[in-house]
Design an enzyme around this catalytic site. Sequence first.
Site, PDB file in Angstrom:
ATOM      1  N   VAL A 405       0.834  -1.193  -0.041  1.00  0.00           N
ATOM      2  CA  VAL A 405      -0.103  -0.027  -0.036  1.00  0.00           C
ATOM      3  C   VAL A 405       0.854   1.289  -0.056  1.00  0.00           C
ATOM      4  CG1 VAL A 405      -1.773   1.322   1.417  1.00  0.00           C
ATOM      5  CG2 VAL A 405      -1.886  -1.069   1.151  1.00  0.00           C
ATOM      6  N   ASP A 406       2.038   1.197   0.722  1.00  0.00           N
ATOM      7  CA  ASP A 406       2.841   2.276   1.018  1.00  0.00           C
ATOM      8  C   ASP A 406       3.481   2.802  -0.281  1.00  0.00           C
ATOM      9  OD1 ASP A 406       3.929   4.495   2.496  1.00  0.00           O
ATOM     10  OD2 ASP A 406       5.041   3.283   3.799  1.00  0.00           O
TER      11      ASP A 406
END
Length: 669
Positions: A405-406
Site C-alpha cells: 500500500v505504501d
Amino acid sequence: MNSEYIPVMLIENLLYADQYAIDGIAPHSASTLDDAIKLATAELLSLQNQQGYWVFELEADCTIPAEYILMMHYLDEIDSVLQRKIAHFLRGHQNPDGSYPLYKGGPGDISCTIKVYYALKLAGDDIQSPTLHSAGEWIRHRGGAAKANVFTRIMLAMFEQVPWRAAPFIPVEIMLLPKWFPFHIDKVSYWSRTVMVPLSILCSYKVKARNPSKIGVAELFLIPPDQETHYFSHVKTPLGKAILLLDRLGRRLERFIPDSIRRKATAKACDWFMARLNGIDGLGAIFTAMVNAYEVMDYLGVPVDDPQRQIARAAIDKLLVVKGDTAYCQPCVSPIWDTGLAALTLQEVDRHASDPHTRQALQAALHWLAGKQLRDEPGDWQIQRPSLAGGGWAFQFGNSYYPDVDDTAVVAYAMLQADDVKYAGNIQRAAGWIAGMQSRNGGYGAFDADNTHYYLNQIPFADHGALLDPPTADVSGRCIMLLGKLAVRHLEYGTVVKDCLAYLRAQQESDGSWFGRWGTNYIYGTWSVLYGYEAAGIPRNDPSIQKAVLWLKAKQRADGGWGEDNLGYHDASVRGEADNSTAFHTALAILALLSAGETDSREVETGVHHLLKTQRADGFWRDDSFNAPGFPKFFYLKYHGYDKFFPLWALARYRNDRYAADMRPAATA
C-alpha cells in the site's frame, strides 16, 4: 573545513545576507545552495539503472548473514569462499562487549549473538578465538542459549541442540483450520504467512539439519538443553499462559493425528507456498520465507538440479552483497520504494529548474514503474477484498501476491505530479485499490486490511510481537497524500480521506508527534503525516499541525540537525532524540516543517545549514545508523538510499519554497 566536505559557506559569495541572517549563522546563497543540489543530483542520476530504476542496499542486522551460513550447513551446500567472506563481515560487526546488536550502536541481542556464534563456529572459528570467546561469555552471562527467541530455538532444534519442546507447536494441520477458528493463516500478516506455512512442515516432521561437520553449541547452555524447563518463561500474560497450555496439550495429542490428515495438510501447505514461489524473486520476496521453502523442497526430495529448486536457490542468492573479501545477505530488496522516492526527489529538484537530464531520468523511472504495476495477478489481499480490482505496486522487483500500500501511494503520487496523461490509468487503478484497502478504523496497513487480531500476538510463536499488519500512521499519511490530492476532482474519495484524517488525528501522540512504524521513528512518522496533510489541503493553522511543529522544533539539536535512535521503539521517553544528528532525520524534519509552512523559520534555516555543511565531496551524505524497523524492537534495517535522496529532497524543497516566497508580490498598505 574538513577536506571531505564541499565549500558551501563562502561568505564573500552569499546573497540575502541582511534578509536571512539568523543568530550569527551565515545565510545560504542561491548559488551555493544550487551548487549543493546540482552535485547531489548528478550523483543520484549516475546511480540510476539503465532500465530506469534505482535500488540501494537494504541491510539488516547480522542475523540474516548468519542464517545464510546456517542454511548452507543445514543443507550441506557449502560454498567455502562465500562462507569465508560472510564470516569476515560478521566478525567486523561485533560490539566491544562481545555481543551482536539489532542495529548499529544498539545494545546486544542474545538471539542475534547466538546465531552469529553458531555461524562462525560452523565456518571454522575456534571457540577460544577473540570473537567467539567474548560472544560466548556474553551469552552465558545473560542466561545462556535457552533464553533465545522462538526462531532461534527452532533453528537449534533442527540442528539437534535443543529438544523440540523448546520450540512452539506449529503443526502443519493449521492449514486445515476453518476461517472462523481463532487462528487462521489469513488472519496474520503476509510475512507471517509466507514464513509459517513452509516452517510448519519443517516443524511437524522435525526435520534435521545435515550439519556435515556435526558441530554443536552445547557450551552456550547453563543447564543441559534436555533438562531445561523454562524455555517459555517469557510468557507472562494470562492469555499467553492459557494459549501456552493449549500449545502443550496440542503437542501431547499430536501422536493421535491420523497420517491421512497430516498428509492432507502437508499437501495443502505445499500447494500454497509452491503457488507463491514467485520465480526469481522468491516466496514473499523475503529471505526467511525463501529459505524455509527451499529447505522444504529439499526435505520433500526435490532434486538439486530441478529447475524450480534451482530458481528458488537463485532467488536467495540474489540477496547477497559481495564486496571484495566481505559479503552479507539482505533480507529483501527495495527497488520500487527506492525508485518512487528518488522520483519524488527529482521532481522537487526539477520544479523550478528544468534540466533535460533530470527530465529524461524521471521519464525512464516512471516508465519502468508503470510496467511494474500489478493488475490482474492473484493476491492474498483479495481474501479480504474479493471484489476489489488490482492496481498496486510491490516493494521488491516482483511480489505479485503481496502489493504494498505504501509503495503504491508513493509511485502513484509521483505519476500524478508528472502531469502526464499516459499515467492516468495507472493512477486511477492505484487510487481505487488503495481506497478499497482502507481498514474499518480509517487507517491503512502496509499489505493487508483489518489485520488487527491482536490476541494472536500472544501465541508462543509470536514472541517477536509482529505477527500482524495493523494500520499505522505513516502508511495512512501516504495514502491521504495521494487520495487527498485526487479528492478535489474525484469526490468518491472524500469519505475515505475524511475517515483517514480522523484516524490520524486519533493517532497523534500527546506531544504532537506520530509513531513511525516503517521508519525510525517519530520524526519519520510526523513527516509522513504532515506531508499527507499538506497534499490533502489541511490548513496550516490546524491545531494538529501546529502541535506537531512545536514538537519538531523542540527536538532540533544544537548543531542545527535532528537525529533519532531506534531506542525510541523501546523507550518512548526518548522519542525524537539521539546522540548525533543524521542527514536522514534532518531532511525529514525540514520537509515536515516546510509542509507546515515554516519556510522562514529559524529551525528550517539552521537545518538547511546543517545539511550544507555536512554534504560530502561526492555530493551525498553519510549516516552510519540504521534508519527503519522491520519489526519494532526485534528487527531493524538500514536503507542505504535514505541518506542520499532525502537530504537532496529537503534542500530542493527549501530552495523552491524560498524562491516562491521571494516571487510573491509585496504587501501594499
